[in-house]
Design a protein around this motif. Structure first.
Motif, short mmCIF file in Angstrom:
data_model
loop_
_atom_site.label_atom_id
_atom_site.label_comp_id
_atom_site.label_asym_id
_atom_site.label_seq_id
_atom_site.Cartn_x
_atom_site.Cartn_y
_atom_site.Cartn_z
N ALA A 58 44.20 -74.99 72.54
CA ALA A 58 42.83 -74.78 72.10
C ALA A 58 41.83 -75.09 73.22
CB ALA A 58 42.53 -75.66 70.89
N ALA A 59 42.25 -75.96 74.16
CA ALA A 59 41.33 -76.34 75.22
C ALA A 59 41.01 -75.17 76.14
CB ALA A 59 41.91 -77.50 76.02
N ASN A 60 41.94 -74.25 76.29
CA ASN A 60 41.71 -73.15 77.23
C ASN A 60 41.99 -71.81 76.55
OD1 ASN A 60 41.40 -71.44 79.33
ND2 ASN A 60 42.83 -72.49 80.70
N PRO A 61 40.98 -71.26 75.92
CA PRO A 61 41.19 -69.99 75.20
C PRO A 61 41.54 -68.83 76.12
CG PRO A 61 38.89 -70.70 75.05
CD PRO A 61 39.61 -71.75 75.82
N VAL A 62 41.33 -68.99 77.41
CA VAL A 62 41.70 -67.89 78.30
C VAL A 62 43.21 -67.74 78.32
CG1 VAL A 62 41.51 -67.00 80.63
CG2 VAL A 62 39.68 -68.41 79.71
N VAL A 63 43.89 -68.86 78.46
CA VAL A 63 45.34 -68.82 78.58
C VAL A 63 46.00 -68.61 77.22
CG1 VAL A 63 47.35 -70.20 79.16
CG2 VAL A 63 45.38 -70.17 80.68
N SER A 64 45.44 -69.29 76.22
CA SER A 64 46.13 -69.28 74.93
C SER A 64 45.43 -68.44 73.88
CB SER A 64 46.26 -70.71 74.41
OG SER A 64 46.78 -71.53 75.44
N GLY A 65 44.34 -67.80 74.25
CA GLY A 65 43.61 -67.01 73.27
C GLY A 65 44.40 -65.82 72.79
N GLU A 66 43.94 -65.22 71.72
CA GLU A 66 44.73 -64.14 71.11
C GLU A 66 44.79 -62.92 72.04
OE1 GLU A 66 43.15 -61.82 68.11
OE2 GLU A 66 41.08 -62.47 68.33
#
Lengths: 563, 497, 181, 157, 118
Positions: free
Chosen positions: C118-126
């Protein structure tokens, strides 16, 4: 309410004429023919609506809704008809006069002049027939634009300065009107004129409603030349005399007054005005203006400038009448719109005729001129008498109503007094002109200073044509200094370089031209006499002359007027 | 085929732009016909698209068939449809002007069409990074076009434009970085939802993104004090280019700003973070006043017009930032109207310069009788710009003022109303000189130093463009209700709040 | 992830080269510092697992861009300057310093380097997740960068191609040439 | 005036000429590899195009810019650049004609298997063409400098 | 503070690079150096994006069986495009510089201003 093409037709007829006039640059006779035809047509269209309006019909034409709040619609109600009829009637008179004047002086750019004139009239009738505040504003702005070329007609530095001042003042006023219109629209949800006022305004936030009224009054007040927003008007006298006559005594300044009338009668309405307490300040400003302008007028030696200050003063009569909110005062104020127009037009035409024939602009040079131009000066005398409120001339009727109205108001005595004092001042600044024209001679007039005596009370004004600035700058109006040598700038200097003595009698005194019209062309005399006759008619048979009937209809249709 | 219109609108000028370079190997006059054909097609497509939008609502298009937010989405609503139509029509009009006025080289027309592609791309895209790409295409083409004149100063102006413009675009890119860090997405609609949920409106990331993106775009719009590239660029470019970029480049950037405000950050953001709104409104007001003041003090007519744009875009941005439905309609009307008026004014200065050699305010004295038609059009356009009703300049102002009054923002109302007088201050002196002053230039144009060099003759097409612009400046008023309906139908979250 | 020695050295090297490019008075020297800077940056890209970007930066920044710069210098005269370094303008440093300080103030709000979830939506975003999950199935290429470049964001790439083409045409227009000759 | 004389860039050297002659084909091959292999490893049309462009630059360094300019017809450069853009656009428009959206590669499956991959390769090739030709063109342009267009045909009106 | 530096070091470098680039854009009198500054400014932004894409222990996004976890390919794509934009801008800027030099004979901003406003 009757759907009719006539309102828009009255506007379009002179709009369509503009390109025609422009294209007839090389055929001046046809061009003037077009102008006259259109002028008559316009008057005929408007006059054809008089019976209907008097019997309660309202002619309507809507161009449509252009945007939220921007609805362009025209309708002919009694108030609009009053102004429209006046403007179109006087356009005919002025057109004849213009032809004589422009040709007499062999002016440049006559095509532009006549085209702008047609455009101005279209806008003025648009102002008259606008059925909501926004349409009124649109035509009001167009009127500014189309009269600008007329003001700057001479293309001299003075004319450009005057034009710049004119634009700055009137567009400034336009901005205030726009601001006021927006506020009214936001507060009331509409800007359509309603006799007795818009309902939404009566219940709106009083501070905002007052602010909107102040903006509207100030905005229209610029063209109505309320002090302190008047100073463009004397400067604009640099324009050719027919322009000064029609536009600066009739269409432009009256559009300002008309705007105030619309705001007072059809936007706010007497009742709301009373509640908001905005009527009294307006009346006070008007009273102040009419007195001050009269006093300043005394001090003007240039005839057209004196007439200009007289205009400022007389316009405030109308505003005062409106602001008093009394039935008689309203009648007087509204009737003064045509009354003043006829009289002032006569006066301006006379000044122009003198200018064309003798190149004299200064009152101090006019001693004995009655011999040279007897008919002109007779007309001048009649109109001047009317201005002062002498019976049998138009001004008497309107002022009578005004004073009655003022007296019927609690504490209205002071306004009545202001009106009467101003009437006396009117005599003081017009009578000497008439007197010296007939009863003095160029040789003799130096011995008897122009404004000597108890009425004028100013012996420092010399009659040698060089007064004013050298000797009288102690209490001169502040804007006087901005245009140096105003008394000589009237567009004459440019075209008559050989004309060194700036008017005045020829070396051997004035010729005697007799009373048969040898003094000028009938193109000029005709309009002068017509206008003078009209002011007499309105003064003797006001009902037959229709205007008082229209005014009565307006006032009687208005709810909330205090008798 | 209708549903393919958004992408065709971008691809068509790209194809057209690729042809002149190859065609110039065969003929050195191929550029103009190719550009004309392409842009006629473009205008037809844009008209169809605008018609589709006004009848059946927003059109959205997934490029490559990949659904948003994974692929790039093109969205055409009332706002973008109107701007796309404007771009197509104005660029076609300026082309009529360019036929005689030049430049005539093949690469010039290639670049011209690429600029159209860039502008259209910025208009129809629904993706913040895609917007950046088209912003840069627009920029590159504009820099090249400014320098296409023969004047040496054009190159200096273009380099200044390039450097400042690149900084602006880079700031915008950095802003995208912050948005990406906050949400992980680039699609505008997706961002609008995620900005409320994933990242609070007043979080540092979102605020920084707003500041950088808006700041970057205001450079491109040329609001004061970020306008310094603009007068040089407008005044030194060839007339054709001045007319083109003054009409469209800042306009589309201002559109992009609006798109950013309404489709990415949304009005809720502006409401939640009042300081952002007031900063933007304040900047716009300063721009209105400073731009006018600078315009008054100019001697060169083209520079005066350039500073006038600074002021007028202040008005547009103020309308967008106030963000009430009426203000937005007003800002859009003024955006479109200004493009027509300013383009027409620049075209008129070109015609007047060619015919008489006059370029300065004093040089314009007495030109009303020497070049009656262009001078009259110039006067009409000036008055329209001042906001004399019923010209379109008035309608826009009316709406914006209404919006500001509704928002009860009195200082802004005062500035907006005063802007009329400020605009009058610089246009009136010019109109006055045109008609009511003795001519200061009597020589024939041949004796005047040639500055542009691409021939002095004035063609029918050039005058027609000027006259049509003047006519449109008044006639567009009639189209306002249609535009308002289109905006109200397709910007629902904003206009029917 | 914490700062490793090699990363620290690289960053210092890159910053040093950038400062060198700024303060070196001689333009060619400044250019050489910039070329070194580009090389350093391209190594950083590789360290950050972005080989595509690294390859591009090496080919472009250190390669073709330097060549173009040298050509430009060859076509102009390199002014003979006195002294090795330019004098520093305090006013500009303060101005720019203010900007840097403001920007640094936003750094704590950014996700830590290498963060995920959740801290990095770039890497883990949908969006990223969708690309990694579906890239091969959707496009039959293994390199997700190429898949995104040419397929998902193919329209950007069309724009990119147009940018390059525009640059060529713009350069032609600027130098007032008809063809690349 | 030859730009080489003016700029003094070119010094003839047998060693460099020989080296370049040997290396150039390999570099070109590598460029094409990078271009086509971008699908599965780092690289792609852009990087490959730059490398391909650098071949011409190497030749120019070895044999002189004028020689390189004569060797490479300007028409090739211009057509490659325009052609690259048109190829890209055509691939996109083709899918529209097949009833899909712009650049919807899989619609080509009806003509060819692995259409997506081939479509991507073709796009990469187009980009490579644009990049290589523009890089070469810019190289020639910047090397030639400004001032040769004084009597360009465009100003005749 | 050290903690922050340790976990956000690249971002500090980004801001410093932006500062250096901006300084060169404002202060460098030589136009070529201005363009170099422009490039440094842009690469600073590139570093920002690529750092965002990074994840600890991630691999380059070349998808293979069991190859994860991967860094995000999205910023890489954006930056590839941005690099291309950057070099294109640089090329046009250099073309402009060559033309300016040929016409004015100087690349010094101050001297150019004098010539330009004559």
């Amino acid at each position: 309410m009757t759907e009719s093409l006539r309102p828009i037709l009255a506007i379009l007829v002179s709009t369509v004429a503009i390109p025609v006039i422009l294209s007839l640059k090389r055929r001046p006779n046809v061009r003037e023919g077009v102008t006259l035809t259109v002028a008559f047509a316009k008057f005929a269209i408007i006059a054809s609506m008089v019976p209907g309006v008097l019997s309660g019909t309202q002619y309507e034409f809507a161009l449509g809704q252009f945007a939220t709040g921007i609805e362009l619609a025209f309708s002919v109600d009694p108030l609009g008809l009053l102004f429209g009829l006046l403007a179109s009637l006087l356009w005919i008179v002025t057109s004849f006069y213009s032809i004589g004047y422009m040709r007499g002086l062999d002016e440049h750019a006559q095509t532009r002049y006549f085209a702008s004139f047609a455009a101005s009239l279209a806008s003025a009738v648009g102002v008259a027939f606008a059925s909501n505040l926004l349409t009124l504003f649109v035509c009001y702005e167009l009127l500014t634009v189309s009269t600008y070329p007329l003001v700057t007609h001479d293309e001299t530095d003075e004319a450009r300065a005057a034009g710049r001042k004119y634009l700055a003042y009137t567009f400034g006023g336009g901005v205030a009107v726009l601001g006021g219109t927006v506020l009214v629209f936001v507060l009331a949800g509409t800007t359509a004129f309603t006799p007795g006022g818009l309902e939404g305004l009566a219940t709106a936030d009083p501070t905002l409603a007052r602010a909107a009224f102040a903006l509207l009054a100030a905005g229209f007040g610029v063209k109505a030349a309320l002090m302190p927003m008047h100073s463009w008007l004397p400067d604009a006298m640099v324009a050719p005399t027919p322009v000064s006559g029609l536009l600066h005594a009739v269409a432009v300044v009256k559009s300002g007054v008309f705007g105030i009338a619309r705001v007072v009668l059809d936007v706010y309405g007497p009742v709301t005005m009373e509640q908001l307490g905005v009527a009294l300040p307006l009346a006070a400003i008007a009273a102040f203006t009419l007195l001050t302008a009269s006093i300043i007028a005394l001090r003007q030696d240039n005839l057209k400038r004196r007439l200009a200050y007289s205009t400022i003063s007389q316009l405030s009569y109308i505003v005062l009448g409106l602001a008093l909110l009394k039935e008689d005062a309203l009648t007087g104020g509204l009737l003064h719109i045509p009354a003043h127009a006829f009289m002032k037009l006569t006066l301006f035409f006379c000044a122009g005729a003198i200018h064309v024939e003798t190149h004299t602009d200064d009152i101090s040079d006019m001693a004995g001129i009655g011999k040279r131009m007897p008919l002109t000066m007779a007309a001048f005398a009649v109109a001047a008498a009317g201005m002062a409120g002498i019976p049998l001339v138009a001004g008497f009727v309107s002022k009578w109503y005004l004073v009655i109205g003022a007296l019927s108001l609690d504490g209205g005595l002071i306004f009545a007094a202001a009106l009467l004092v101003s009437g006396v001042l009117n005599i003081a600044y017009f009578w000497p002109i008439v007197y010296q024209a007939y009863f003095e001679s160029p040789e003799g007039h130096d011995e008897k200073p122009l404004l000597e005596g108890p009425l004028g009370g100013r012996d420092e004004v010399r009659a040698d044509g060089g007064d004013g600035h050298e000797s009288g700058n102690t209490d001169d109006d502040s804007d006087e200094g901005e245009v140096p040598n105003t008394e000589h700038v009237d567009h004459l200097g440019k075209h008559r370089e050989d004309h060194e003595h700036h008017g005045g009698p020829p070396a051997g005194g004035w010729d005697d031209r007799g009373w048969r019209g040898g003094e000028s062309t009938w193109f000029m005399l005709g309009p002068i006499l017509t206008a003078a006759t009209l002011s007499l008619l309105l003064g003797t048979v006001p009902y037959t002359a229709v205007f008082l009937r229209i005014v009565d209809t307006i006032v009687s249709n208005l709810p909330g007027v205090m008798a | 085929m209708i549903e393919q219109l958004p992408v065709l609108l971008v691809v068509l000028p790209i194809i057209g732009g690729a042809i002149p370079l190859a065609a110039s190997l065969v003929s050195d006059r191929a550029g103009w016909p190719v550009a004309t054909l392409t842009l006629i097609g473009q205008a037809v497509l844009a008209g169809l698209l605008a018609w589709t939008v006004s009848t059946s609502g927003t059109v959205s298009y997934a490029v490559g068939g990949f659904a948003a937010p994974y692929g790039i989405e093109l969205v055409v609503d009332g706002l973008s449809g109107a701007v796309a139509l404007l771009v197509a029509v104005v660029s076609l009009g300026v082309l009529a002007y360019a036929r005689q006025a030049g430049p005539h080289s093949g690469p010039f027309y290639g670049l011209y069409l690429l600029l159209v592609a860039g502008l259209t791309g910025m208009t129809v895209t629904g993706d913040v990074f895609n917007l950046y790409v088209f912003l840069e295409i627009t920029g590159l083409a504009a820099y090249g076009l400014v320098a296409s004149g023969r004047d040496a100063s054009a190159a200096v102006a273009a380099l200044k434009y390039l450097i400042i413009g690149t900084v602006g675009a880079s700031l915008y890119l950095l802003g995208i970085g912050y948005l990406l860090a906050a949400t992980g997405t680039l699609n505008m609609a997706d961002l609008a939802t995620k900005l409320g949920e994933m990242a609070a409106y007043d979080s540092t990331l979102v605020l920084t993104a707003f500041g950088l993106m808006v700041g970057g775009l205001t450079v491109k719009v040329a609001l004061f004090p970020l306008h310094t590239w603009q007068p040089d660029a407008y005044a030194n470019a060839p007339d054709t280019v001045s007319a083109f970029i003054s009409a469209l480049v800042s306009t589309v950037s201002a559109y992009a700003l609006a798109r950013l405000l309404f489709s990415v950050f949304t009005v809720e953001f502006l409401t939640a973070v009042p300081v952002a709104r007031w900063a933007l409104v304040g900047l716009a007001c300063v721009s209105i006043i400073a731009g006018s003041a600078l315009a008054v003090s100019q001697d060169s007519v083209q520079r005066m017009l350039a500073y006038s744009s600074v002021s007028q875009f202040g008005l547009v941005v103020a309308g967008f930032a106030i963000a009430t439905p009426l203000a937005v309609v007003g800002a859009t009307v003024h955006l479109l109207g200004h493009a027509v008026m300013k383009g027409g004014l620049f075209a008129a200065t070109g015609v007047i310069e060619r015919e008489t050699g006059a370029t300065t305010v004093n040089g314009y004295a007495g030109m009303g009788s020497r070049v009656p038609l262009p001078a009259f059009s110039f006067a009409v356009l000036s008055l329209a710009m001042v906001g004399v009703p019923p010209a379109v300049g008035f309608v826009g102002k009316w709406y914006i003022v209404l919006g500001a009054v509704n928002a009860e923002n009195w200082p802004v109302v005062a500035v907006l109303l005063a802007s009329t007088l400020l605009t009058l201050a610089y246009f009136a002196r010019l109109v006055e000189r045109l008609y009511f002053a003795e001519a200061t230039i009597h020589s024939e144009p041949d004796e005047v130093p040639v500055t542009d060099g691409s021939g002095q003759a004035v063609s029918f097409g050039m005058i027609a463009v000027v006259v049509i612009a003047a006519a449109l400046a008044v006639a567009l008023t009639a189209a306002v209700p249609e535009l308002q309906a289109m905006l109200e139908d397709t910007l629902p979250p904003l206009l029917n709040q | 992830m914490t700062l490793s020695l090699i990363e620290a050295v690289l960053l210092v090297f890159v910053l040093g080269c950038a400062i060198g490019a700024a303060v070196l008075r001689d333009v060619l020297a400044s250019l050489m510092a910039f070329a070194a800077y580009s090389l350093g940056i391209s190594i950083i890209w590789v360290m950050l697992e972005a080989p595509d970007v690294g390859l591009t930066e090496a080919a472009v920044g250190a390669g073709i861009m330097t060549i173009l710069f040298i050509l430009a210098l060859a076509n102009t005269v390199r002014p003979q300057e006195n002294g090795l370094f330019e004098s520093i303008s305090v006013r500009t440093v303060v101005l720019v310093g203010a900007f840097v300080v403001v920007m640094i103030a936003t750094v704590p709000s950014l996700p830590a380097i290498g963060a995920e979830g959740a801290a990095n939506p770039v890497v883990s975003g949908e969006v990223t997740q969708h690309y990694i999950d579906n890239a091969y199935a959707d496009t039959e290429v293994h390199n997700a960068v190429t898949a995104v470049l040419a397929a998902y964001r193919g329209f950007d790439t069309l724009g990119e191609a147009v940018v390059v083409f525009s640059a060529g045409v713009a350069a032609l227009t600027v130098l007032r040439q008809e063809v690349f000759a | 005036m030859s730009s080489d004389e003016r700029t003094g860039l070119y010094v003839e050297s047998t060693i460099i000429m020989t080296t370049v002659r040997v290396v150039a084909p390999f570099v070109l091959t590598f460029a094409l590899f990078v271009m086509f292999h971008g699908a599965d490893s780092p690289g792609g049309g852009f990087q490959g195009g730059v490398i391909a462009g650098s071949v011409v630059m190497m030749l120019a360094f070895a044999y002189g810019i004028d020689a390189a300019r004569e060797w490479l017809d300007v028409r090739v450069v211009a057509s490659l650049a325009s052609g690259g853009v048109l190829t890209f656009a055509a691939i996109g428009l083709g899918t529209i004609l097949l009833g899909g959206n712009f650049l919807e590669y899989h619609l080509y499956e009806q003509f060819i298997s692995h259409a997506i991959a081939y479509g991507i390769e073709l796009v990469e090739l187009g980009i490579g063409g644009i990049v290589a030709s523009v890089a070469i063109g810019l190289f020639f342009l910047l090397a030639a400098g400004f001032g040769h267009a004084v009597d360009a045909p465009e100003d005749e009106s | 503070m050290f903690e922050l530096l340790n976990s956000h070091y690249n971002y500090f470098a980004v801001m410093l690079l932006l500062g250096i680039g901006l300084y060169m854009l404002i202060e460098s009198k030589n136009l070529v150096k201005k363009v170099i500054g422009m490039n440094i400014f842009q690469t600073g932004i590139f570093l920002f994006f690529i750092t965002l894409a990074f994840r600890a222990g991630g691999n380059p996004p070349i998808i293979k069986e069991g190859g994860g976890p991967y860094v995000s390919p999205l910023p890489h794509v954006l930056i590839l495009t941005a690099i291309v934009v950057g070099v294109s801008l640089t090329a046009v800027a250099l073309a402009l510089i060559i033309r300016i030099y040929t016409e004015y004979g100087t690349l010094d901003e101050d001297k150019l201003k004098q010539l330009y406003y004559d």
